[in-house]
Design a protein around this motif. Structure first.
Motif, PDB file in Angstrom:
ATOM      1  N   THR A   1      -4.601   3.458  -6.329  1.00 39.14           N
ATOM      2  CA  THR A   1      -3.833   4.628  -5.676  1.00 39.14           C
ATOM      3  C   THR A   1      -4.265   4.414  -4.212  1.00 39.14           C
ATOM      4  O   THR A   1      -5.252   3.846  -3.661  1.00 39.14           O
ATOM      5  N   ARG A   2      -3.379   5.163  -3.349  1.00 40.29           N
ATOM      6  CA  ARG A   2      -3.788   5.171  -1.820  1.00 40.29           C
ATOM      7  C   ARG A   2      -4.782   6.178  -1.555  1.00 40.29           C
ATOM      8  O   ARG A   2      -5.482   5.883  -0.547  1.00 40.29           O
TER       9      ARG A   2
ATOM     10  N   PRO B   1      -7.215   3.774   0.899  1.00 40.19           N
ATOM     11  CA  PRO B   1      -6.184   4.205   2.023  1.00 40.19           C
ATOM     12  C   PRO B   1      -5.380   3.048   2.797  1.00 40.19           C
ATOM     13  O   PRO B   1      -5.613   1.803   2.970  1.00 40.19           O
ATOM     14  N   ASP B   2      -4.287   3.431   3.175  1.00 43.81           N
ATOM     15  CA  ASP B   2      -3.372   2.516   4.214  1.00 43.81           C
ATOM     16  C   ASP B   2      -3.962   1.596   5.297  1.00 43.81           C
ATOM     17  O   ASP B   2      -3.741   0.835   5.460  1.00 43.81           O
TER      18      ASP B   2
ATOM     19  N   ASP C   1     -14.142   7.585   5.478  1.00 40.99           N
ATOM     20  CA  ASP C   1     -14.054   9.027   5.354  1.00 40.99           C
ATOM     21  C   ASP C   1     -12.869   9.496   4.816  1.00 40.99           C
ATOM     22  O   ASP C   1     -11.865   9.436   5.598  1.00 40.99           O
ATOM     23  N   HIS C   2     -12.502   9.906   3.666  1.00 35.22           N
ATOM     24  CA  HIS C   2     -11.259  10.407   3.139  1.00 35.22           C
ATOM     25  C   HIS C   2     -10.599  11.634   3.758  1.00 35.22           C
ATOM     26  O   HIS C   2      -9.602  11.960   3.810  1.00 35.22           O
ATOM     27  N   TRP C   3     -11.416  12.016   4.519  1.00 36.72           N
ATOM     28  CA  TRP C   3     -10.854  13.130   5.104  1.00 36.72           C
ATOM     29  C   TRP C   3     -10.411  13.028   6.460  1.00 36.72           C
ATOM     30  O   TRP C   3      -9.369  13.688   7.087  1.00 36.72           O
TER      31      TRP C   3
ATOM     32  N   ASP D   1       1.354  10.810  -0.289  1.00 41.48           N
ATOM     33  CA  ASP D   1       1.057  11.034  -1.575  1.00 41.48           C
ATOM     34  C   ASP D   1       0.006  10.278  -2.031  1.00 41.48           C
ATOM     35  O   ASP D   1      -0.284   9.005  -1.983  1.00 41.48           O
ATOM     36  N   LYS D   2      -1.284  10.821  -2.066  1.00 42.37           N
ATOM     37  CA  LYS D   2      -2.602  10.219  -2.662  1.00 42.37           C
ATOM     38  C   LYS D   2      -2.548   9.450  -4.013  1.00 42.37           C
ATOM     39  O   LYS D   2      -3.189   8.337  -3.972  1.00 42.37           O
ATOM     40  N   SER D   3      -1.612  10.062  -4.763  1.00 45.45           N
ATOM     41  CA  SER D   3      -1.483   9.316  -5.918  1.00 45.45           C
ATOM     42  C   SER D   3      -0.759   8.199  -6.308  1.00 45.45           C
ATOM     43  O   SER D   3      -0.746   7.623  -7.144  1.00 45.45           O
ATOM     44  N   GLU D   4       0.097   7.850  -5.082  1.00 35.89           N
ATOM     45  CA  GLU D   4       1.151   6.755  -5.153  1.00 35.89           C
ATOM     46  C   GLU D   4       0.118   5.705  -5.161  1.00 35.89           C
ATOM     47  O   GLU D   4      -1.004   5.661  -4.623  1.00 35.89           O
TER      48      GLU D   4
END
Length: 163
Positions: free
Chosen positions: A28-29, A33-34, A86-88, A128-131
């Protein structure tokens, strides 16, 4: 690596993430992360993970290698990536550079897309993080990171020698 070797490595990594890692393992994203290509430690983690994958899933590989990859290396690489990003500050549609600059000129926001839900309402999917971490979400950042890396290698390596 030479410029040519690095270009081939970038190409192999991008194809593997897009065609194997994300779709087959449903990454997932949130996990990837992108902006992952703009984080050199994430690129290094995925590079060694891909190398281990190739070695583990050849026709003559010992079965233990595939098991080790599936139960240990994939999990550890994703944990290491999470420790580097850092996902924040970096999440779908957002990237913050190491220096804290939220307007990093190297970052390209993924294209806005919409999906129509079962209720007929159109909703954007860019946050959408779950995408799944599909290539369209990170391709522009990947191209930017690869170009920057190859340009830096060319400056160090110097111009090509002609005969």
């Amino acid at each position: 690596l030479t410029v040519d070797e690095a270009a081939a490595a970038w190409d192999q990594l991008g194809r593997w993430v897009a065609e194997t890692f994300v779709p087959w393992y449903e990454i997932t994203r949130e996990l990837l992360p992108d902006c992952w290509p703009l984080h050199r430690p994430a690129v290094l983690e995925l590079s060694w993970l891909r190398t281990c994958y190739v070695e583990a899933f050849t026709s003559d590989a010992r079965p233990q290698l595939a098991a080790e990859w599936s139960t240990r290396w994939r999990r550890d690489a994703l944990a290491n990536i999470a420790g580097h990003i850092d996902h924040w500050k970096c999440h779908p549609g957002m990237h913050t550079a190491r220096d804290g600059n939220e307007n990093d000129p190297n970052y390209t926001r993924p294209p806005e897309r919409a999906v129509v839900g079962h209720d007929g309402v159109s909703r954007p999917t860019s946050g959408d993080k779950s995408e799944l971490a599909f290539v369209q979400n990170w391709r522009a950042n990947f191209d930017t990171a690869a170009t920057r890396d190859l340009d830096a290698r060319r400056r160090v390596q110097g111009p090509p020698v002609t005969e």
